[in-house]
Motif scaffolding. Structure first.
Motif, PDB file in Angstrom:
ATOM      1  N   UNK A 124       0.841  -1.203   0.000  1.00  0.00           N
ATOM      2  CA  UNK A 124       0.000   0.000   0.000  1.00  0.00           C
ATOM      3  C   UNK A 124       0.879   1.256   0.000  1.00  0.00           C
ATOM      4  N   UNK A 125       2.106   1.101   0.382  1.00  0.00           N
ATOM      5  CA  UNK A 125       3.023   2.237   0.522  1.00  0.00           C
ATOM      6  C   UNK A 125       4.238   2.018  -0.385  1.00  0.00           C
ATOM      7  N   UNK A 126       5.132   3.009  -0.392  1.00  0.00           N
ATOM      8  CA  UNK A 126       6.277   2.924  -1.298  1.00  0.00           C
ATOM      9  C   UNK A 126       7.532   2.640  -0.487  1.00  0.00           C
ATOM     10  N   UNK A 127       7.855   1.367  -0.361  1.00  0.00           N
ATOM     11  CA  UNK A 127       9.038   0.939   0.380  1.00  0.00           C
ATOM     12  C   UNK A 127      10.142   0.611  -0.612  1.00  0.00           C
ATOM     13  N   UNK A 128      11.362   0.846  -0.194  1.00  0.00           N
ATOM     14  CA  UNK A 128      12.482   0.499  -1.077  1.00  0.00           C
ATOM     15  C   UNK A 128      13.762   0.371  -0.250  1.00  0.00           C
ATOM     16  N   UNK A 129      14.648  -0.478  -0.748  1.00  0.00           N
ATOM     17  CA  UNK A 129      15.982  -0.563  -0.125  1.00  0.00           C
ATOM     18  C   UNK A 129      16.747   0.708  -0.447  1.00  0.00           C
ATOM     19  N   UNK A 130      17.586   1.150   0.480  1.00  0.00           N
ATOM     20  CA  UNK A 130      18.351   2.376   0.262  1.00  0.00           C
ATOM     21  C   UNK A 130      19.630   2.148  -0.533  1.00  0.00           C
ATOM     22  N   UNK A 131      20.299   3.281  -0.820  1.00  0.00           N
ATOM     23  CA  UNK A 131      21.592   3.215  -1.514  1.00  0.00           C
ATOM     24  C   UNK A 131      22.691   2.924  -0.493  1.00  0.00           C
ATOM     25  N   UNK A 132      23.903   2.713  -0.981  1.00  0.00           N
ATOM     26  CA  UNK A 132      25.079   2.514  -0.107  1.00  0.00           C
ATOM     27  C   UNK A 132      24.787   1.452   0.960  1.00  0.00           C
ATOM     28  N   UNK A 133      24.475   0.265   0.476  1.00  0.00           N
ATOM     29  CA  UNK A 133      24.224  -0.823   1.423  1.00  0.00           C
ATOM     30  C   UNK A 133      23.047  -0.565   2.352  1.00  0.00           C
ATOM     31  N   UNK A 134      22.081   0.146   1.826  1.00  0.00           N
ATOM     32  CA  UNK A 134      20.866   0.462   2.598  1.00  0.00           C
ATOM     33  C   UNK A 134      21.103   1.495   3.704  1.00  0.00           C
ATOM     34  N   UNK A 135      22.237   2.168   3.622  1.00  0.00           N
ATOM     35  CA  UNK A 135      22.544   3.161   4.674  1.00  0.00           C
ATOM     36  C   UNK A 135      21.970   4.528   4.310  1.00  0.00           C
ATOM     37  N   UNK A 136      21.764   4.759   3.011  1.00  0.00           N
ATOM     38  CA  UNK A 136      21.290   6.075   2.525  1.00  0.00           C
ATOM     39  C   UNK A 136      19.941   5.904   1.838  1.00  0.00           C
ATOM     40  N   UNK A 137      19.123   6.964   1.821  1.00  0.00           N
ATOM     41  CA  UNK A 137      17.796   6.855   1.198  1.00  0.00           C
ATOM     42  C   UNK A 137      17.876   6.377  -0.258  1.00  0.00           C
ATOM     43  N   UNK A 138      16.811   5.765  -0.754  1.00  0.00           N
ATOM     44  CA  UNK A 138      16.805   5.222  -2.120  1.00  0.00           C
ATOM     45  C   UNK A 138      16.998   6.269  -3.222  1.00  0.00           C
ATOM     46  N   UNK A 139      16.634   7.520  -2.977  1.00  0.00           N
ATOM     47  CA  UNK A 139      16.917   8.564  -3.972  1.00  0.00           C
ATOM     48  C   UNK A 139      17.094   9.905  -3.255  1.00  0.00           C
ATOM     49  N   UNK A 140      17.331  10.953  -4.062  1.00  0.00           N
ATOM     50  CA  UNK A 140      17.669  12.253  -3.459  1.00  0.00           C
ATOM     51  C   UNK A 140      16.468  13.177  -3.302  1.00  0.00           C
ATOM     52  N   UNK A 141      15.254  12.663  -3.340  1.00  0.00           N
ATOM     53  CA  UNK A 141      14.088  13.536  -3.276  1.00  0.00           C
ATOM     54  C   UNK A 141      14.021  14.254  -1.925  1.00  0.00           C
ATOM     55  N   UNK A 142      13.460  15.484  -1.999  1.00  0.00           N
ATOM     56  CA  UNK A 142      13.261  16.234  -0.755  1.00  0.00           C
ATOM     57  C   UNK A 142      11.774  16.258  -0.417  1.00  0.00           C
ATOM     58  N   UNK A 143      11.494  16.461   0.856  1.00  0.00           N
ATOM     59  CA  UNK A 143      10.100  16.522   1.296  1.00  0.00           C
ATOM     60  C   UNK A 143       9.580  17.946   1.100  1.00  0.00           C
ATOM     61  N   UNK A 144       8.295  18.069   0.779  1.00  0.00           N
ATOM     62  CA  UNK A 144       7.643  19.384   0.679  1.00  0.00           C
ATOM     63  C   UNK A 144       7.795  20.153   1.992  1.00  0.00           C
ATOM     64  N   UNK A 145       8.010  19.416   3.067  1.00  0.00           N
ATOM     65  CA  UNK A 145       8.163  20.050   4.380  1.00  0.00           C
ATOM     66  C   UNK A 145       9.625  20.129   4.813  1.00  0.00           C
ATOM     67  N   UNK A 146      10.547  20.052   3.834  1.00  0.00           N
ATOM     68  CA  UNK A 146      11.988  20.171   4.095  1.00  0.00           C
ATOM     69  C   UNK A 146      12.596  18.831   4.548  1.00  0.00           C
ATOM     70  N   UNK A 147      13.871  18.678   4.191  1.00  0.00           N
ATOM     71  CA  UNK A 147      14.608  17.481   4.584  1.00  0.00           C
ATOM     72  C   UNK A 147      14.362  16.324   3.620  1.00  0.00           C
TER      73      UNK A 147
END
Ligand code: NOJ
Length: 542
Positions: A124-147
């Motif tokens: 139902x949601x958008x889950x994904x493994x992260x980059x760098x051995x799962x240590x970093x988020x899957x992509x570089x998107x930013x939140x509409x509310x910052x960060x």
């Protein structure tokens, strides 16, 4: 009478938490709204859009829903809601719900279950493994509310996407089950008798890909090219149109559409998706220049050109100058010095442009923002988040506060000012959000019997508009020779023709009106021949 009710009627947005508190807990509620239905009827509005009233942990005050088919106990019960529908209908008014389905609250049962990888809710949601051995988020998107737009979950060893706060988890609209759930929600509320929906950030729901976004990380929408106004979103809305909206006798569906272009707006409103979109371009007429700490002054000509562009290109606009996310319109586009005149001039524009007008609670009495940013009072997640980021920048506090103030949505969410008492007649106890400093002299009680008040200007104009359909469904034609910052336009239907002239400048402007007719309503009683005084606005029947 047009067959679509919303075409010749007016919407009034209620932010239930701040409208009227009936049970003295400092929080507005449904019985509070019911107690003000006669006020709204007398004002002359017809459709009430309620900001979310569903159960919510209130990280974003209702825009994080934990149950779509129930009522937040802070606001009342389903019985109260049924009573609201009944009482509104009795007065020939309709109720529109806020549909927030880009994301659910992280406290929604679906999200809780989704953390088990084997659960059908995982998808139902958008889950994904992260980059760098799962240590970093899957992509570089930013939140509409910052960060960052991703949060890691231990339990399933994956990251989930949130275009807003981590407590607002984006749904996966590629999953058919999500579509079916939302269809059930829509049908549930229609069966309760609601007239339609305002759809929160609806053009962001479909994520075509999860590739990295372009642009710099100060951009709140980094990654937007993968999720704003996507083909997949059009398909979903078209399906809702065919399977749900078009099955109603009459309905109004308006989409909040971020970064919307004219072409995209045309597509969304071409007849087989939704009825109207909220565009944002005019909001930015007063915008920041130096990245992004110094604000430009409002430029009425720029604002006018943007409004005219949308009026000319889009057949039916959702016109608004205020909502629960924006600064108050007099502070945004008008002037405190000319409080009454600019409040009326903006009201004249709002109620005589072509399209459906949306009045935000308090706009009809010229409610203002707070006088200044007050750190202790902040409730809104946006300035709280921005503060974390700018706290590292070495700049004077005053400048930072000024910047935070412009993003502080608490301004619009201050209690409605019913009277001059300490809590503005909103509640008998201290309200959840502070009353503005100006409530003692800007309130309904003071304005209701004053024929020259902003309230009575709205009331008179709403009544006149109701009887003169040229002002709602008539055509619109702009005078290209109007001076800078002055709106001059004609509204025509069959033999009825009106001229509207509005000076949005703080100063007087040379203008000779060559059209002769009867003056119906004016924003100020004084005049100077050959000139328009600051915020002079007039409606003329030709
Ligand atoms: C737009 C709403 O108007 C705003 O109040 C909310 O914070 C975001 N969408 C997220 O739902």
């Amino acid at each position: 009478m047009s067959e679509k009710f919303y075409k010749d009627h007016v919407v009034y947005q209620i932010y239930p938490r701040s409208f009227c508190d009936s049970n003295s807990d400092g929080i507005g509620d449904l019985q509070g709204i019911i107690s003000k239905l006669d006020y709204l009827k007398d004002l002359g509005v017809d459709i009430l859009w309620l900001s979310p009233i569903y159960p919510s942990p209130n990280f974003d005050y209702g825009y994080d829903i934990s149950d779509y088919m129930d009522i937040n106990p802070e606001y009342g019960t389903m019985k109260d809601f049924d009573q609201l529908i009944e009482q509104a209908n009795k007065r020939e008014m309709k109720i529109v719900m806020d549909l927030v389905v880009n994301h659910t609250s992280s406290e929604h049962r679906w999200f809780k279950e989704s953390q088990n990888k084997g659960s059908p809710y995982h998808d139902y949601y958008i889950y994904k493994k992260g980059k760098k051995n799962n240590k970093k988020p899957p992509n570089n998107w930013t939140s509409n509310f910052m960060g960052e737009a991703w949060t890691y979950v231990d339990k399933c060893d994956e990251w989930y996407l949130h275009l807003f706060a981590p407590e607002q988890v984006d749904l996966n609209w590629k999953n058919e089950a999500v579509y079916q759930e939302v269809k059930k929600i829509l049908e549930f509320w229609y069966s309760k008798g609601v007239y339609g929906f305002r759809c929160d950030v609806i053009n962001q729901i479909y994520k075509t890909s999860l590739e990295d976004g372009k642009g710099n990380s100060l951009n709140r929408l980094k990654g937007g090219e993968h999720y704003i106004s996507q083909e997949g979103c059009h398909k979903i809305l078209n399906r809702f149109h065919n399977e749900v909206f078009s099955k109603q006798k009459d309905t109004m569906v308006v989409g909040e559409t971020v970064s919307i272009t004219i072409d995209q707006a045309k597509r969304f409103t071409s007849g087989d998706e939704i009825d109207m979109v909220f565009s944002f371009e005019h909001e930015d007429a007063p915008t920041y220049k130096l990245l992004p700490l110094v604000f430009k002054r409002f430029n009425p000509e720029r604002f006018k050109q943007i409004m005219i562009k949308w009026q000319k290109n889009i057949d039916w606009n959702a016109n608004y100058f205020e909502n629960h996310d924006q600064l108050r319109s007099i502070d945004h586009y008008g002037s405190r010095k000319y409080h009454k005149e600019s409040g009326k001039a903006l009201g004249m524009l709002l109620l005589t442009l072509r399209g459906t007008p949306f009045i935000f609670q308090g706009e009809e009495i010229g409610q203002l923002d707070y006088d200044e940013y007050d750190e202790k009072n902040v409730k809104d997640i946006v300035p709280i988040n921005i503060k974390k980021i700018i706290s590292k920048i070495p700049l004077p506090k005053k400048m930072k506060n000024n910047f935070l103030f412009h993003y502080d949505r608490d301004n619009a969410r201050a209690p409605f000012q019913w009277d001059k008492s300490i809590y503005a007649g909103f509640s008998s106890v201290e309200p959840w959000n502070k009353v503005t400093e100006t409530s003692a002299h800007i309130n309904y009680e003071l304005q209701k019997n004053d024929p020259d008040s902003i309230f009575n200007f709205y009331r008179d104009l709403l009544a006149y508009r109701k009887k003169n359909k040229a002002l709602s469904i008539g055509s619109i034609e702009f005078d290209p020779k109007a001076p800078k910052g002055v709106f001059a336009y004609y509204r025509t239907l069959n033999k009825d023709k009106f001229k509207v002239i509005i000076n949005l400048n703080k100063k007087e402007v040379k203008y000779i009106n060559l059209d002769i007719g009867e003056e119906i309503l004016k924003s100020r009683s004084d005049m100077k021949v050959g000139y328009l005084l600051p915020y002079e606005a007039v409606l003329i029947k030709l």
